[in-house]
Design an enzyme around this catalytic site. Sequence first.
Site, mmCIF file in Angstrom:
data_model
loop_
_atom_site.group_PDB
_atom_site.id
_atom_site.type_symbol
_atom_site.label_atom_id
_atom_site.label_comp_id
_atom_site.label_asym_id
_atom_site.label_seq_id
_atom_site.Cartn_x
_atom_site.Cartn_y
_atom_site.Cartn_z
ATOM 1 N N ARG A 1 0.766 -1.134 -0.185
ATOM 2 C CA ARG A 1 0.155 -0.076 0.193
ATOM 3 C C ARG A 1 0.737 1.110 -0.184
ATOM 4 O O ARG A 1 0.480 2.238 -0.634
ATOM 5 C CB ARG A 1 -0.935 -0.034 1.212
ATOM 6 C CG ARG A 1 -2.137 -0.902 1.201
ATOM 7 C CD ARG A 1 -3.173 -0.837 2.112
ATOM 8 N NE ARG A 1 -2.862 -1.409 3.297
ATOM 9 C CZ ARG A 1 -3.104 -2.584 3.596
ATOM 10 N NH1 ARG A 1 -3.881 -3.410 2.865
ATOM 11 N NH2 ARG A 1 -2.775 -3.318 4.690
ATOM 12 N N CYS B 1 -2.797 -14.208 -3.451
ATOM 13 C CA CYS B 1 -2.493 -14.642 -2.134
ATOM 14 C C CYS B 1 -3.028 -16.111 -2.060
ATOM 15 O O CYS B 1 -3.258 -16.588 -1.003
ATOM 16 C CB CYS B 1 -3.365 -13.889 -1.381
ATOM 17 S SG CYS B 1 -5.068 -13.803 -1.406
HETATM 18 N N1 SAH Z 1 -7.230 -5.008 -1.194
HETATM 19 C C1 SAH Z 1 -7.702 -5.358 0.019
HETATM 20 C C2 SAH Z 1 -7.800 -6.757 0.224
HETATM 21 C C3 SAH Z 1 -8.952 -7.664 -0.663
HETATM 22 S S1 SAH Z 1 -9.416 -8.888 0.117
HETATM 23 C C4 SAH Z 1 -7.079 -4.512 1.160
HETATM 24 O O1 SAH Z 1 -5.846 -4.065 0.954
HETATM 25 O O2 SAH Z 1 -7.478 -4.370 2.116
HETATM 26 C C5 SAH Z 1 -10.418 -9.516 -1.051
HETATM 27 C C6 SAH Z 1 -11.644 -8.795 -1.443
HETATM 28 O O3 SAH Z 1 -12.342 -9.106 -2.461
HETATM 29 C C7 SAH Z 1 -12.621 -8.963 -0.249
HETATM 30 O O4 SAH Z 1 -13.200 -7.819 0.090
HETATM 31 C C8 SAH Z 1 -14.010 -9.660 -1.003
HETATM 32 O O5 SAH Z 1 -15.432 -9.111 -0.446
HETATM 33 C C9 SAH Z 1 -14.042 -9.121 -2.386
HETATM 34 N N2 SAH Z 1 -14.368 -9.944 -3.504
HETATM 35 C C10 SAH Z 1 -14.531 -11.228 -3.595
HETATM 36 N N3 SAH Z 1 -14.710 -11.914 -4.633
HETATM 37 C C11 SAH Z 1 -15.216 -10.792 -5.458
HETATM 38 C C12 SAH Z 1 -15.631 -10.393 -6.685
HETATM 39 N N4 SAH Z 1 -16.079 -11.434 -7.529
HETATM 40 N N5 SAH Z 1 -16.005 -9.086 -6.851
HETATM 41 C C13 SAH Z 1 -15.747 -8.101 -6.342
HETATM 42 N N6 SAH Z 1 -15.153 -8.142 -4.949
HETATM 43 C C14 SAH Z 1 -14.852 -9.556 -4.532
#
Ligand code: SAH
Length: 394
Positions: free
Chosen positions: A209, A337
């Site tokens: 980030r 991940c």
């Molecule tokens: N980038 C974030 C962490 C991402 S975790 C950070 O820095 O905090 C993954 C996220 O993907 C979750 O919030 C989940 O709700 C979302 N997610 C999972 N499948 C998805 C989809 N098909 N479309 C949109 N969001 C999705």
Amino acid sequence: MHRVTLHAGREKSLRLKHPWVFSGAIATVDGAPGSGETVELHAADGQFLATAAWSPSSAIRARVWSFDEREAIDDAFIAGRVRASVAARAPMFDAAHTGCRLVHAESDGLPGVIADRYGEVVVVQLLNAGAEAWRDSIVASLVDATGCAAVYERSDAEVRSLEGLPPRTGTAYGVLPQRVSFLEDHLNYGVDVAAGQKTGFFLDQRENRRRIRGLAMGRDVLDCFCYTGGFTVAALAGGAQSVLAIDSSAEALAQARDNVARNGLDDTRCAWRDADVFAELRKLRDSARSFDLIVLDPPKFAPTARHMEKAARAYKDINLLALKLLRPGGLLATFSCSGGMAADLFQKIVAGAALDAAADAAIVGRFSPGADHPIALNFPEGDYLKGLLVRKKA
Ligand code: SAH
């Protein structure tokens, strides 16, 4: 202590200090050790190998506590491991940083134990039988080592069912404050430790980030799978001209909005979509939208090797679409991940996506988790998060 003897030759991984024993490696078990009970592992020739926690219903039947025959597995042992893990993170806390992973399971010598600190609150996940058996000791040790005000348990991960353990959540120590928040690089993030995903925040992306923050000035940013806005807040703080943030969780988006507000950032530069990223990227393509900086941080598509093929298609799909939406000279920060996905395979998938998108692109950086997520050299399975920074030719 129950004695467990391995088949001849199956002691090899233990001699390399890998901490897992699969059920197929086991020749004999003296008696019937209970769930989470400590057992002694021996080679076929009788030689002592390790002490380990017994998981009677998991394919990973035993996880090593210690390779040292003289080390007793007791409260003092658990406290020592917790103390060492917490002490190793001391340099990571300062006026700008009050959140950090304190215990990273096998890589900290505590299989199945995850602990994340958000300000005065520690969130713990106990993911297997061994961790479960030492719950009280783990919680007490965390309190002792950190002086935190509260410990909240989030042992509701799916993997617990493989261990025959029911989900368990709730306050394990102290009183959980109404609102939990912490600082990352001076930025304030609110965390819903009771209902958020995992322990409430993805601390593993901290340094990444920061990277994005440094790249965001004046750029139009697309943050896919934004969760509670980690990358969005960082990009806005770094001077992004605009951010479009997409997630399919309404709760996460509400927290993301709050995180933008609590940092006094200009929310008129921000747009939110409660949508499926796969569909939304297609819509953006069809409406000829384009971006300077795109973040793709999806959930783990491949929890194990069995899901690999489907996962590979999903990764390729979103990367292909993102590369199409990227302006010439633009940057794509793309992550996986998935523990089951090796870094070289991920790179191949992104390369295939660039080829199909007819995008002339190069890797200009690589991402990994921060030092609070160590990867023990004897435990390559801990190396789950990888990312590429890809630049599209101008
Ligand atoms: N980038 C974030 C962490 C991402 S975790 C950070 O820095 O905090 C993954 C996220 O993907 C979750 O919030 C989940 O709700 C979302 N997610 C999972 N499948 C998805 C989809 N098909 N479309 C949109 N969001 C999705």
